[in-house]
Design an enzyme around this catalytic site. Structure first.
Site, short mmCIF file in Angstrom:
data_model
loop_
_atom_site.label_atom_id
_atom_site.label_comp_id
_atom_site.label_asym_id
_atom_site.label_seq_id
_atom_site.Cartn_x
_atom_site.Cartn_y
_atom_site.Cartn_z
CG ASP A 70 41.41 38.77 39.48
OD1 ASP A 70 41.82 37.18 39.65
OD2 ASP A 70 40.65 38.89 38.99
CG HIS B 272 38.28 35.74 39.57
ND1 HIS B 272 38.96 35.24 39.19
CD2 HIS B 272 36.85 35.97 39.69
CE1 HIS B 272 38.75 35.35 37.94
NE2 HIS B 272 37.41 35.48 38.18
CD GLU C 21 34.50 34.75 35.42
OE1 GLU C 21 34.57 34.15 33.85
OE2 GLU C 21 36.11 35.26 35.51
C1 ACM Z 1 34.77 40.06 34.64
O1 ACM Z 1 34.50 40.12 33.91
N1 ACM Z 1 34.81 38.12 34.88
C2 ACM Z 1 33.36 40.54 36.00
#
Ligand code: ACM
Length: 458
Positions: free
Chosen positions: A126, A191, A255
């Site tokens: 991440d 991420h 995201e």
């Molecule tokens: C997530 O909670 N961003 C998959």
């Protein structure tokens, strides 16, 4: 007829329980795949009969539960149990935001194996860290595994954590022994700041950045036009495929801001060459390309539901519906297999389970009953689309949880509750029955030294 309460079945109706006849455990355990689901504990032997490997794994979970209830012994008895309603029963653990040690992970995995979970989705990368080695990319350990925290006095603190290949192999074996398949996750294309901190050439700006130390969504993402990035992703996926013997690799997809893609010459060229109208389609192109690498190494890709924000991606990608159930609706209408984990549908275990001031947790309320009420069968969909739903999973994210032990306190009892929903399904689940077994849940957790939040259930 005497009965013993256990987790995960309304009640084990025992045909022959003699509480005064207890035997030592472990004994010789015979596991048999056959046409019935039955546990037989006799004086000199245990036979675990199941219609499949998942059933036999749960049968083993039952005898572990009983040995906890009976302080290391087992009652001589025989009982039957159900087959699972859903074939995918998963749990996800974020080991990036705060590192979770191997020992802490094993504790959670073992507890999950008592109640029939069969997939462990391991969030390994991440913005705040990269947690496993890829041969030839030593800076992942040197740089991406560490973030620096500055306190109110500007004092520097270090948060670091990395699993070696041997750790990944160990966890894989440990899970396998418990009927659990590991799904490792690499976040792409967003991420990715921890990766870009070590290898800025995989990003769009080439600028040197730090491993991220805040929580949120960040603009520095992978550059779809970087040849070096694709070489790296190939090596990373190859490495994971060589360690984990399950069928899936998770490729993230959630995201991912596109701002750095908009005017990037390399991204524009890919769009032109492939007739992609916008950056959403570019992300679809990216997803399909990562999926093809996953396939090259004999596995199948899973992505968070943003992957179907693109109008078209590889049909073999399994979609995890986390932003509610819309992802499941879209994905199933386009023929994708689906796994449910709606953040506000009882599946996000980092959400606080009550509004008590002492609760740990993040963002919003998710009471234990929500985990039971989730309709995994999605009755609203027509039959053909419903058949694409593989099951559901709980997710625990680590922004506000500082260790595996804190995660435990959030995961239990809600994961046990979701497990029963997953195993019994809409037809059989019975909230009143489960509530009567609350004490057993507390007892098992206590004897196993698993932290279990005692709060209100509904
Ligand atoms: C997530 O909670 N961003 C998959």
């Amino acid at each position: 007829m005497k009965t013993i309460d256990c987790l995960l079945t309304p009640r084990i109706e025992s045909e022959n329980v003699k509480f005064d006849t207890l035997i030592g455990y472990p004994l010789d355990v015979e596991k048999v795949i056959c046409d019935e689901n039955r546990v037989v504990i006799s004086k000199d032997k245990i036979v675990l009969k199941g219609k499949g490997k998942d059933e036999v794994a749960l049968a083993e979970g039952y005898i572990k539960q009983l040995s906890l209830i009976f302080d290391g012994s087992l009652p001589v008895c025989s009982f039957s149990y159900y087959s699972p309603a859903y074939r995918y029963r998963g749990f996800h653990i974020d080991c990036v935001r705060h590192f979770v040690t191997r020992e802490e992970l094993l504790r959670i995995i073992d507890a999950m194996s008592l109640v029939g979970f069969n997939y462990f989705h391991w969030h390994l990368t991440d913005d705040q860290g990269w947690r496993f080695p890829v041969p030839g990319y030593d800076k992942l350990k040197e740089i991406s595994s560490t973030r620096y925290i500055y306190d109110n006095n500007d004092q520097k603190h270090v948060h670091q954590g990395f699993y070696e290949r041997e750790d990944l192999e160990y966890v894989n074996e440990y899970c396998k022994e418990r009927g659990i398949t590991v799904i490792p996750e690499i976040e792409t294309p967003g991420h990715a700041e921890a990766l870009l901190a070590a290898y800025p050439e995989f990003g769009c700006t080439g600028n040197k950045i730090d491993v991220q130390n805040n929580w949120g969504v960040f603009e520095n993402v992978m550059n779809p036009s970087s040849g070096e990035l694709w070489e790296f992703l190939d090596a990373a996926i190859k490495e994971l495929a060589s360690i984990f013997d399950g069928p899936f690799i998770h490729i993230g997809g959630d995201e991912c801001p596109h701002v750095q893609w908009e005017d990037h010459p390399g991204c524009r060229l890919i769009m032109e060459e492939n007739g992609l109208k916008n950056t959403s389609e570019l992300q679809g192109w990216f997803t399909s390309r990562v999926s093809s690498i996953v396939k090259k190494y004999g596995k199948r890709a899973i992505g968070w539901d943003e992957v179907v924000d693109a109008p078209e991606i590889d049909k073999d990608v399994v979609v995890m519906s986390w932003r509610g159930l819309n992802g499941a609706r879209t994905a199933s209408s386009r023929g994708h297999n689906v796994i449910l984990c709606p953040e506000n549908g009882g599946c996000y275990m980092d959400r606080y389970p009550s509004k008590e001031s002492w609760e740990l947790g993040n963002l919003s309320l998710s009471i234990p009953k929500d985990s039971y009420d989730l309709d995994i069968s999605m009755k609203e969909l027509e039959e053909e689309r419903r058949s694409l739903i593989l099951g559901a999973q709980c997710c625990v994210w680590g922004e506000k949880l500082h260790s595996g032990r804190e995660m435990e306190f959030m995961i239990f009892p809600r994961a046990y509750i979701l497990a029963e929903n997953l195993w019994l399904g809409e037809e059989r689940k019975d909230w009143e029955s489960l509530k009567k077994r609350k004490d057993i849940l507390g007892l098992i957790s206590w004897k196993k030294d698993i932290l279990c939040n005692p709060g209100k259930w509904e």
